[in-house]
Design a protein around this motif. Structure first.
Motif, mmCIF file in Angstrom:
data_model
loop_
_atom_site.group_PDB
_atom_site.id
_atom_site.type_symbol
_atom_site.label_atom_id
_atom_site.label_comp_id
_atom_site.label_asym_id
_atom_site.label_seq_id
_atom_site.Cartn_x
_atom_site.Cartn_y
_atom_site.Cartn_z
ATOM 1 N N UNK A 87 0.808 -1.222 0.000
ATOM 2 C CA UNK A 87 0.000 0.000 0.000
ATOM 3 C C UNK A 87 0.841 1.273 0.000
ATOM 4 N N UNK A 88 1.997 1.247 0.647
ATOM 5 C CA UNK A 88 2.846 2.426 0.681
ATOM 6 C C UNK A 88 3.500 2.742 -0.658
ATOM 7 N N UNK A 89 3.354 1.861 -1.640
ATOM 8 C CA UNK A 89 3.823 2.150 -2.988
ATOM 9 C C UNK A 89 2.834 3.016 -3.761
ATOM 10 N N UNK A 90 1.664 3.251 -3.202
ATOM 11 C CA UNK A 90 0.656 4.061 -3.865
ATOM 12 C C UNK A 90 1.164 5.482 -4.084
ATOM 13 N N UNK A 91 1.146 5.927 -5.332
ATOM 14 C CA UNK A 91 1.661 7.242 -5.687
ATOM 15 C C UNK A 91 1.452 7.473 -7.177
ATOM 16 N N UNK A 92 1.711 8.689 -7.598
ATOM 17 C CA UNK A 92 1.837 8.981 -9.015
ATOM 18 C C UNK A 92 3.291 8.760 -9.393
ATOM 19 N N UNK A 93 3.519 7.954 -10.399
ATOM 20 C CA UNK A 93 4.868 7.630 -10.834
ATOM 21 C C UNK A 93 5.216 8.433 -12.079
ATOM 22 N N UNK A 94 6.385 9.064 -12.053
ATOM 23 C CA UNK A 94 6.835 9.936 -13.129
ATOM 24 C C UNK A 94 8.117 9.410 -13.756
ATOM 25 N N UNK A 95 8.166 9.456 -15.060
ATOM 26 C CA UNK A 95 9.362 9.121 -15.810
ATOM 27 C C UNK A 95 10.205 10.376 -16.001
ATOM 28 N N UNK A 96 11.510 10.234 -15.901
ATOM 29 C CA UNK A 96 12.442 11.334 -16.096
ATOM 30 C C UNK A 96 13.610 10.858 -16.945
ATOM 31 N N UNK A 97 13.966 11.660 -17.945
ATOM 32 C CA UNK A 97 15.108 11.350 -18.800
ATOM 33 C C UNK A 97 16.031 12.555 -18.832
ATOM 34 N N UNK A 98 17.315 12.329 -18.618
ATOM 35 C CA UNK A 98 18.300 13.405 -18.611
ATOM 36 C C UNK A 98 19.429 13.108 -19.582
ATOM 37 N N UNK A 99 19.728 14.083 -20.419
ATOM 38 C CA UNK A 99 20.931 14.026 -21.231
ATOM 39 C C UNK A 99 22.102 14.324 -20.310
ATOM 40 N N UNK A 100 22.962 13.354 -20.106
ATOM 41 C CA UNK A 100 24.040 13.489 -19.138
ATOM 42 C C UNK A 100 25.067 14.531 -19.571
ATOM 43 N N UNK A 101 25.226 14.725 -20.875
ATOM 44 C CA UNK A 101 26.212 15.675 -21.382
ATOM 45 C C UNK A 101 25.731 17.113 -21.220
ATOM 46 N N UNK A 102 24.502 17.386 -21.626
ATOM 47 C CA UNK A 102 23.950 18.741 -21.574
ATOM 48 C C UNK A 102 23.178 19.030 -20.297
ATOM 49 N N UNK A 103 22.802 18.003 -19.558
ATOM 50 C CA UNK A 103 21.998 18.085 -18.341
ATOM 51 C C UNK A 103 20.566 18.553 -18.599
ATOM 52 N N UNK A 104 20.135 18.502 -19.836
ATOM 53 C CA UNK A 104 18.730 18.764 -20.124
ATOM 54 C C UNK A 104 17.889 17.574 -19.675
#
Length: 117
Positions: A87-104
């Motif tokens: 139950x404690x896993x209940x949440x909104x899950x978000x994906x995140x992608x980062x360009x490691x070189x530019x940090x975008x």
């Protein structure tokens, strides 16, 4: 323009499993990190899992041994396999992608995961 589209969330009973997907369109760079965050009501967003382009992985202590992050570079997609859900896993899950070189960095719209009997 980069867009991240998440899917796979839903309602599941404790002990059940879900597999989240996040498909990226547009150029995110070859060398990048893909991450899953989650946020429950009244709490700060927290990092759940991360994977680099070299497939090094990190997990939050709370999900270690239960969740597995993976990626398919040909499909520009990152996955989160969630087993033994609590139950404690209940949440909104978000994906995140980062360009490691530019940090975008880019964010998905979020997908709701609810663990309840």
């Amino acid at each position: 323009q980069v867009q991240l589209v998440e899917s796979g969330g839903g309602l599941v009973q404790p002990g059940g499993s879900l597999r989240l997907s996040c498909a990226a369109s547009g150029s995110i760079g070859i060398i990048n990190a893909m991450r899953w965050y989650r946020q429950a009501p009244g709490k700060q967003r927290e990092l759940v899992a991360a994977i680099t382009s070299g497939e090094s992985r990190n997990y939050a202590d709370s999900v270690k041994g239960r969740f597995t992050i993976s990626r398919d570079n040909a499909k520009n997609t990152v996955y989160l396999q969630m087993n033994s859900l609590k139950p404690e896993d209940t949440a909104v899950y978000y994906c995140n992608v980062e360009n490691v070189i530019t940090h975008r960095a880019y964010w998905g719209q979020g997908t709701q995961v609810t663990v309840s009997s």
